[in-house]
Scaffold this motif. Structure first.
Motif, PDB file in Angstrom:
ATOM      1  N   LEU A  77      38.117  40.256  63.743  1.00  0.00           N
ATOM      2  CA  LEU A  77      37.735  39.113  62.906  1.00  0.00           C
ATOM      3  C   LEU A  77      37.316  39.562  61.510  1.00  0.00           C
ATOM      4  CD1 LEU A  77      35.723  36.911  65.451  1.00  0.00           C
ATOM      5  CD2 LEU A  77      38.046  36.561  64.592  1.00  0.00           C
ATOM      6  N   PHE A  78      36.548  40.640  61.421  1.00  0.00           N
ATOM      7  CA  PHE A  78      36.102  41.122  60.109  1.00  0.00           C
ATOM      8  C   PHE A  78      37.297  41.569  59.277  1.00  0.00           C
ATOM      9  CE2 PHE A  78      34.417  43.965  56.954  1.00  0.00           C
ATOM     10  CZ  PHE A  78      33.197  43.413  56.602  1.00  0.00           C
ATOM     11  N   ALA A  79      38.245  42.273  59.905  1.00  0.00           N
ATOM     12  CA  ALA A  79      39.416  42.753  59.180  1.00  0.00           C
ATOM     13  C   ALA A  79      40.277  41.594  58.682  1.00  0.00           C
ATOM     14  CB  ALA A  79      40.240  43.687  60.068  1.00  0.00           C
ATOM     15  N   ILE A  80      40.416  40.548  59.503  1.00  0.00           N
ATOM     16  CA  ILE A  80      41.197  39.375  59.084  1.00  0.00           C
ATOM     17  C   ILE A  80      40.518  38.673  57.910  1.00  0.00           C
ATOM     18  CG2 ILE A  80      41.968  37.069  59.780  1.00  0.00           C
ATOM     19  CD1 ILE A  80      43.685  39.336  60.872  1.00  0.00           C
ATOM     20  N   VAL A  81      39.207  38.503  58.001  1.00  0.00           N
ATOM     21  CA  VAL A  81      38.459  37.879  56.892  1.00  0.00           C
ATOM     22  C   VAL A  81      38.593  38.723  55.629  1.00  0.00           C
ATOM     23  CG1 VAL A  81      36.153  37.276  56.072  1.00  0.00           C
ATOM     24  CG2 VAL A  81      36.846  36.661  58.394  1.00  0.00           C
ATOM     25  N   PHE A  82      38.579  40.045  55.783  1.00  0.00           N
ATOM     26  CA  PHE A  82      38.715  40.942  54.643  1.00  0.00           C
ATOM     27  C   PHE A  82      40.090  40.779  53.987  1.00  0.00           C
ATOM     28  CE2 PHE A  82      39.592  45.169  52.768  1.00  0.00           C
ATOM     29  CZ  PHE A  82      38.498  45.254  51.921  1.00  0.00           C
ATOM     30  N   HIS A 120      43.349  38.577  49.489  1.00  0.00           N
ATOM     31  CA  HIS A 120      44.419  37.693  49.014  1.00  0.00           C
ATOM     32  C   HIS A 120      43.872  36.650  48.035  1.00  0.00           C
ATOM     33  CE1 HIS A 120      48.120  35.429  49.001  1.00  0.00           C
ATOM     34  NE2 HIS A 120      47.469  34.345  49.376  1.00  0.00           N
ATOM     35  N   ILE A 121      42.750  36.029  48.394  1.00  0.00           N
ATOM     36  CA  ILE A 121      42.165  35.002  47.519  1.00  0.00           C
ATOM     37  C   ILE A 121      41.759  35.595  46.179  1.00  0.00           C
ATOM     38  CG2 ILE A 121      40.192  33.444  47.236  1.00  0.00           C
ATOM     39  CD1 ILE A 121      40.297  32.935  50.236  1.00  0.00           C
ATOM     40  N   ALA A 122      41.229  36.825  46.201  1.00  0.00           N
ATOM     41  CA  ALA A 122      40.791  37.482  44.965  1.00  0.00           C
ATOM     42  C   ALA A 122      41.959  37.972  44.127  1.00  0.00           C
ATOM     43  CB  ALA A 122      39.865  38.653  45.305  1.00  0.00           C
ATOM     44  N   GLY A 123      43.179  37.915  44.682  1.00  0.00           N
ATOM     45  CA  GLY A 123      44.351  38.346  43.930  1.00  0.00           C
ATOM     46  C   GLY A 123      44.534  39.847  43.869  1.00  0.00           C
ATOM     47  N   ILE A 124      43.807  40.581  44.709  1.00  0.00           N
ATOM     48  CA  ILE A 124      43.911  42.046  44.709  1.00  0.00           C
ATOM     49  C   ILE A 124      45.249  42.484  45.293  1.00  0.00           C
ATOM     50  CG2 ILE A 124      42.774  44.177  45.445  1.00  0.00           C
ATOM     51  CD1 ILE A 124      41.140  42.448  43.548  1.00  0.00           C
ATOM     52  N   ASP A 125      45.870  41.626  46.084  1.00  0.00           N
ATOM     53  CA  ASP A 125      47.125  41.991  46.753  1.00  0.00           C
ATOM     54  C   ASP A 125      48.356  41.757  45.877  1.00  0.00           C
ATOM     55  OD1 ASP A 125      46.831  39.249  46.783  1.00  0.00           O
ATOM     56  OD2 ASP A 125      47.815  38.986  48.715  1.00  0.00           O
ATOM     57  N   TYR A 126      48.167  41.400  44.607  1.00  0.00           N
ATOM     58  CA  TYR A 126      49.315  41.210  43.719  1.00  0.00           C
ATOM     59  C   TYR A 126      49.822  42.575  43.240  1.00  0.00           C
ATOM     60  CZ  TYR A 126      52.041  40.388  39.528  1.00  0.00           C
ATOM     61  OH  TYR A 126      53.045  40.408  38.587  1.00  0.00           O
ATOM     62  N   HIS A 127      51.112  42.824  43.416  1.00  0.00           N
ATOM     63  CA  HIS A 127      51.708  44.081  42.967  1.00  0.00           C
ATOM     64  C   HIS A 127      53.020  43.775  42.249  1.00  0.00           C
ATOM     65  CE1 HIS A 127      49.363  45.179  46.667  1.00  0.00           C
ATOM     66  NE2 HIS A 127      48.811  45.938  45.759  1.00  0.00           N
ATOM     67  N   LEU A 159      40.158  43.513  34.274  1.00  0.00           N
ATOM     68  CA  LEU A 159      38.756  43.761  34.597  1.00  0.00           C
ATOM     69  C   LEU A 159      38.460  43.412  36.052  1.00  0.00           C
ATOM     70  CD1 LEU A 159      36.993  42.399  31.379  1.00  0.00           C
ATOM     71  CD2 LEU A 159      37.371  44.792  32.041  1.00  0.00           C
ATOM     72  N   GLN A 160      39.211  42.457  36.584  1.00  0.00           N
ATOM     73  CA  GLN A 160      39.042  42.071  37.978  1.00  0.00           C
ATOM     74  C   GLN A 160      39.333  43.251  38.909  1.00  0.00           C
ATOM     75  OE1 GLN A 160      41.948  39.241  39.271  1.00  0.00           O
ATOM     76  NE2 GLN A 160      40.913  38.779  41.200  1.00  0.00           N
ATOM     77  N   MET A 161      40.435  43.970  38.622  1.00  0.00           N
ATOM     78  CA  MET A 161      40.796  45.116  39.446  1.00  0.00           C
ATOM     79  C   MET A 161      39.796  46.251  39.276  1.00  0.00           C
ATOM     80  SD  MET A 161      42.858  46.250  41.697  1.00  0.00           S
ATOM     81  CE  MET A 161      44.236  45.094  41.590  1.00  0.00           C
ATOM     82  N   ILE A 162      39.335  46.467  38.058  1.00  0.00           N
ATOM     83  CA  ILE A 162      38.343  47.517  37.803  1.00  0.00           C
ATOM     84  C   ILE A 162      37.051  47.224  38.562  1.00  0.00           C
ATOM     85  CG2 ILE A 162      36.913  48.601  36.022  1.00  0.00           C
ATOM     86  CD1 ILE A 162      39.189  48.102  34.059  1.00  0.00           C
ATOM     87  N   PHE A 163      36.612  45.973  38.487  1.00  0.00           N
ATOM     88  CA  PHE A 163      35.370  45.585  39.179  1.00  0.00           C
ATOM     89  C   PHE A 163      35.521  45.764  40.686  1.00  0.00           C
ATOM     90  CE2 PHE A 163      32.838  42.367  41.404  1.00  0.00           C
ATOM     91  CZ  PHE A 163      31.567  42.719  40.968  1.00  0.00           C
TER      92      PHE A 163
END
Length: 326
Positions: A110-115, A120-127, A217-221
């Protein structure tokens, strides 16, 4: 009670008749080779193969470290029996419950799925990887999200082990507990932190290699926040162990002081060579007790934690220097 080694991650890697430290690299190698073949078939070339390679390395590292952490947890049982002032059966039962909680199959999942959802919501998975075929895109996403899943699983275990150390401090401690037992907890905890730092650096190389890199800055943070998380993971539980060591030392010093006063009184009442020699030995013991460290780590661990903080700062600085961040 269900054993903690029944987690889905352990079941997955147990499909390979190899030790976990070989099975995880072998599993990652298979993923990488399959990806390379698919790229060659669909794209006509092995484009972005470096991105697939670093993801495979991260999967191997994270999986092996999770399995290693589980194997090392068994050593805590004997330590807890030695330092916790409760009946042995109660200590063992409490530890088994704690271990089952740390490696809870449901909790990890459950923790891994939430992570993953948060990433995804934070947009970190955009490549910004260009592929001719959507199948190639989904193959990369599958490998990437599995690496993120393992990252979330590892983060859950980090949080639960930190909570475990806090709970140890809440237990009544034996006054005759050995300092070496507390040092063993601190050293093992330092190794957990170092392993987490290795994975953290690997993700740093991922963000250097894979576009858009550190272009916002989002990725750096996001990246730097894990440096401070690792710092807190190392320092706060170690401080908890320090508090336990200080408490035990103070109790031992109080007990020894009463014995020392009795030895001093005995020397004055009967100043024989034997009494004087015994008193000298008592003062030597007192000196050694005063010199005993109250921290469960040394200069080497401090160096490691400084590197944890400095490495991401250096990476981001290099990115800025070479003009990747505008």
């Amino acid at each position: 009670m269900q054993q903690s080694n029944d987690t889905h991650l352990v079941k997955l890697i147990s499909l390979f008749p190899l030790p976990y430290y070989l099975a995880w690299p072998f599993f990652s190698l298979i993923l990488f080779l399959i990806s390379a073949v698919i790229l060659m078939q669909l794209e006509g070339a092995m484009i972005h193969l470096d991105a697939f390679l670093i993801v495979a390395i991260i999967i191997a590292l994270q999986g092996a470290i999770i399995s290693w952490a589980h194997s090392k947890m068994a050593s805590f049982e004997d330590i807890l029996i030695s330092i916790v002032d409760l009946p042995k059966a109660d200590v063992i039962r409490a530890w088994h419950n704690q271990e089952a909680e740390i490696f809870s199959d449901r909790g990890i999942f459950l923790f891994a799925i939430v992570f993953i959802i948060f990433v995804h919501i934070a947009g970190i998975d955009y490549h910004a990887l260009a592929f001719e075929s959507n199948i190639s895109v989904w193959i990369f996403k599958l490998c990437y999200f599995f690496a993120v899943y393992l990252e979330g699983a590892g983060l859950y275990i980090l949080i639960m082990t930190a909570l475990m150390v806090y709970r140890i401090g809440e237990s009544p401690l034996r006054i005759d507990a050995l300092y070496s037992d507390f040092h063993s907890i601190g050293v093992l905890y330092s190794k957990f932190t170092i392993c987490a730092a290795i994975v953290y650096v690997a993700w740093g190389f991922f963000h250097i290699i894979v576009p858009p890199q550190f272009s916002s800055l989002q990725m750096i943070f996001w990246f730097l926040s894990f440096a401070f998380l690792l710092f807190a993971y190392f320092l706060l539980p170690q401080y908890r162990i320090h508090s336990m060591m200080t408490s035990i030392k103070n109790e031992k010093m109080d007990l020894f002081s009463s014995q020392l006063r009795a030895a001093v009184d005995g020397s004055f009442e009967g100043p024989t060579d034997e009494n004087v020699s015994h008193l000298k030995d008592m003062f030597l013991v007192q000196e050694k007790l005063n010199l005993m460290s109250e921290w469960p780590f040394g200069a080497r661990e401090i160096f490691y934690i400084l590197m944890i903080i400095l490495i991401p700062l250096i990476i981001v600085l290099l990115e800025i220097t070479f003009g990747i961040i505008e």
